[in-house]
Design a protein around this motif. Structure first.
Motif, PDB file in Angstrom:
ATOM      1  N   LEU A 140       0.827  -1.207   0.000  1.00 44.13           N
ATOM      2  CA  LEU A 140       0.000   0.000   0.000  1.00 44.13           C
ATOM      3  C   LEU A 140       0.861   1.257   0.000  1.00 44.13           C
ATOM      4  N   ALA A 141       1.970   1.234   0.725  1.00 45.37           N
ATOM      5  CA  ALA A 141       2.881   2.380   0.720  1.00 45.37           C
ATOM      6  C   ALA A 141       3.402   2.644  -0.693  1.00 45.37           C
ATOM      7  N   ALA A 142       3.652   1.576  -1.436  1.00 45.28           N
ATOM      8  CA  ALA A 142       4.136   1.725  -2.810  1.00 45.28           C
ATOM      9  C   ALA A 142       3.055   2.221  -3.761  1.00 45.28           C
ATOM     10  N   LEU A 143       1.794   1.928  -3.456  1.00 51.37           N
ATOM     11  CA  LEU A 143       0.683   2.344  -4.316  1.00 51.37           C
ATOM     12  C   LEU A 143       0.279   3.799  -4.108  1.00 51.37           C
ATOM     13  N   LEU A 144       0.554   4.332  -2.934  1.00 53.85           N
ATOM     14  CA  LEU A 144       0.128   5.694  -2.605  1.00 53.85           C
ATOM     15  C   LEU A 144       1.089   6.746  -3.152  1.00 53.85           C
ATOM     16  N   ARG A 145       0.535   7.871  -3.562  1.00 59.32           N
ATOM     17  CA  ARG A 145       1.367   9.005  -3.969  1.00 59.32           C
ATOM     18  C   ARG A 145       2.037   9.603  -2.737  1.00 59.32           C
ATOM     19  N   PRO A 146       3.138  10.337  -2.921  1.00 62.07           N
ATOM     20  CA  PRO A 146       3.719  11.062  -1.790  1.00 62.07           C
ATOM     21  C   PRO A 146       2.669  11.989  -1.165  1.00 62.07           C
ATOM     22  N   GLY A 147       2.501  11.898   0.136  1.00 62.46           N
ATOM     23  CA  GLY A 147       1.490  12.678   0.825  1.00 62.46           C
ATOM     24  C   GLY A 147       0.144  11.988   0.925  1.00 62.46           C
ATOM     25  N   GLY A 148       0.008  10.851   0.245  1.00 65.45           N
ATOM     26  CA  GLY A 148      -1.222  10.074   0.349  1.00 65.45           C
ATOM     27  C   GLY A 148      -1.324   9.391   1.701  1.00 65.45           C
ATOM     28  N   VAL A 149      -2.520   8.860   1.999  1.00 62.37           N
ATOM     29  CA  VAL A 149      -2.737   8.299   3.331  1.00 62.37           C
ATOM     30  C   VAL A 149      -3.400   6.932   3.272  1.00 62.37           C
ATOM     31  N   LEU A 150      -3.071   6.135   4.260  1.00 61.61           N
ATOM     32  CA  LEU A 150      -3.809   4.921   4.583  1.00 61.61           C
ATOM     33  C   LEU A 150      -4.607   5.229   5.841  1.00 61.61           C
ATOM     34  N   VAL A 151      -5.928   5.027   5.778  1.00 59.28           N
ATOM     35  CA  VAL A 151      -6.800   5.313   6.921  1.00 59.28           C
ATOM     36  C   VAL A 151      -7.522   4.026   7.284  1.00 59.28           C
ATOM     37  N   ASN A 152      -7.215   3.507   8.451  1.00 60.96           N
ATOM     38  CA  ASN A 152      -7.731   2.201   8.860  1.00 60.96           C
ATOM     39  C   ASN A 152      -8.565   2.322  10.133  1.00 60.96           C
ATOM     40  N   GLY A 153      -9.848   2.037  10.030  1.00 66.34           N
ATOM     41  CA  GLY A 153     -10.718   1.977  11.194  1.00 66.34           C
ATOM     42  C   GLY A 153     -10.917   0.536  11.594  1.00 66.34           C
ATOM     43  N   ASP A 154     -10.485   0.184  12.797  1.00 64.98           N
ATOM     44  CA  ASP A 154     -10.516  -1.232  13.152  1.00 64.98           C
ATOM     45  C   ASP A 154     -10.617  -1.401  14.665  1.00 64.98           C
ATOM     46  N   HIS A 155     -10.996  -2.629  15.045  1.00 64.31           N
ATOM     47  CA  HIS A 155     -11.023  -3.012  16.453  1.00 64.31           C
ATOM     48  C   HIS A 155      -9.664  -3.621  16.794  1.00 64.31           C
ATOM     49  N   LEU A 156      -8.964  -3.006  17.737  1.00 64.89           N
ATOM     50  CA  LEU A 156      -7.638  -3.469  18.128  1.00 64.89           C
ATOM     51  C   LEU A 156      -7.631  -3.775  19.615  1.00 64.89           C
TER      52      LEU A 156
END
Length: 255
Positions: A140-156
């Protein structure tokens, strides 16, 4: 395996209700995710490109499409039944892809033609094994543009209480009395009811062929700190929680 709109509407509505059983602040979590994606894509000339991981019947994709009508949303899931519900009931919200996140070839199946602005997910990534999760974060880091984000809502799982888990910048305000709303139907009873609907029989058979055991899965059991560590190791410049309600988090990682 096409479904009628009436059938899709019925089962998506029941899905939404049973999911509230597991997350008191579910709607606020969706809102926080949409706020972040809207902020990160604001002012960009190009059409925002967003990937929804483990989209299920399109709950998050539909909400994002309403907030960001100009965005292109690609939604991926391994479950043919849930995907068909999404395609029928939320067909205009996203382009839906059947693939198993983290498995060989899943990225190629997405058919992406440019870097992502954002990747989002709710209650899906914790099902990956630690090794698969680490690999997926790197992809996912490789797929995102610079400045892009991964936003994960989860139960941890907890690790020392809310203060030790990180700084909460979005405070949930919804009443705990909602936790037992629609308590008559949970994950198991929803799937049991699906099995009695003849219109869903072919899709249910396809689902069983791909994943023989119904259920929520065992999950990795990784706490917030482990996810943050894996995200930073994967190449994200910043990672941390921005919202928390009990053991439900929204974690943002910036490329």
């Amino acid at each position: 395996m096409g479904l009628s709109m009436a059938t899709a509407e019925l089962w998506v509505e029941r899905w939404e209700r049973q999911q509230q059983r597991y997350a008191v602040g579910r709607e606020e979590r969706f809102t926080v995710i949409a706020d972040i994606v809207e902020h990160i894509t604001a002012g960009r000339a190009a059409t925002p490109l967003v990937l929804d991981l483990g989209c299920g019947p399109g709950s998050l994709a539909a909400r994002l499409a309403r907030r960001l009508p100009d965005a292109e949303i690609v939604a991926v899931d391994m479950d043919p039944l849930l995907l068909e519900l999404a395609r029928t009931h939320h067909g205009s919200a996203a382009r839906y892809v059947e693939a198993v996140v983290g498995e060989t070839g899943w990225i190629q199946a997405l058919g992406l033609d440019r870097p992502l602005d954002a990747a989002v997910s709710t209650t899906a990534l914790h099902y990956l094994s630690p090794d698969a999760l680490q690999h997926t974060y790197r992809q996912l880091a490789a797929l995102l543009r610079p400045g892009g984000v991964l936003v994960n809502g989860d139960h941890l799982p907890p690790e020392g209480g809310p203060e030790a888990a990180g700084i909460v910048t979005h405070v949930a305000r919804r009443g705990a009395e909602r936790q037992q709303a629609f308590a008559h139907e949970d994950w198991g009873s929803w799937w049991a009811a699906v099995a009695d609907d003849s219109e869903l029989a072919d899709l249910l058979a396809a689902r069983r062929h791909k994943q023989p055991r119904n259920g929520t899965g065992g999950g990795t059991g990784l706490p917030l700190s482990a996810h943050v560590r894996l995200l930073r190791q994967a190449g994200f410049t910043h990672a941390g929680p921005v919202w928390q309600y009990g053991n439900s988090y929204v974690v943002v990682a910036t490329r």
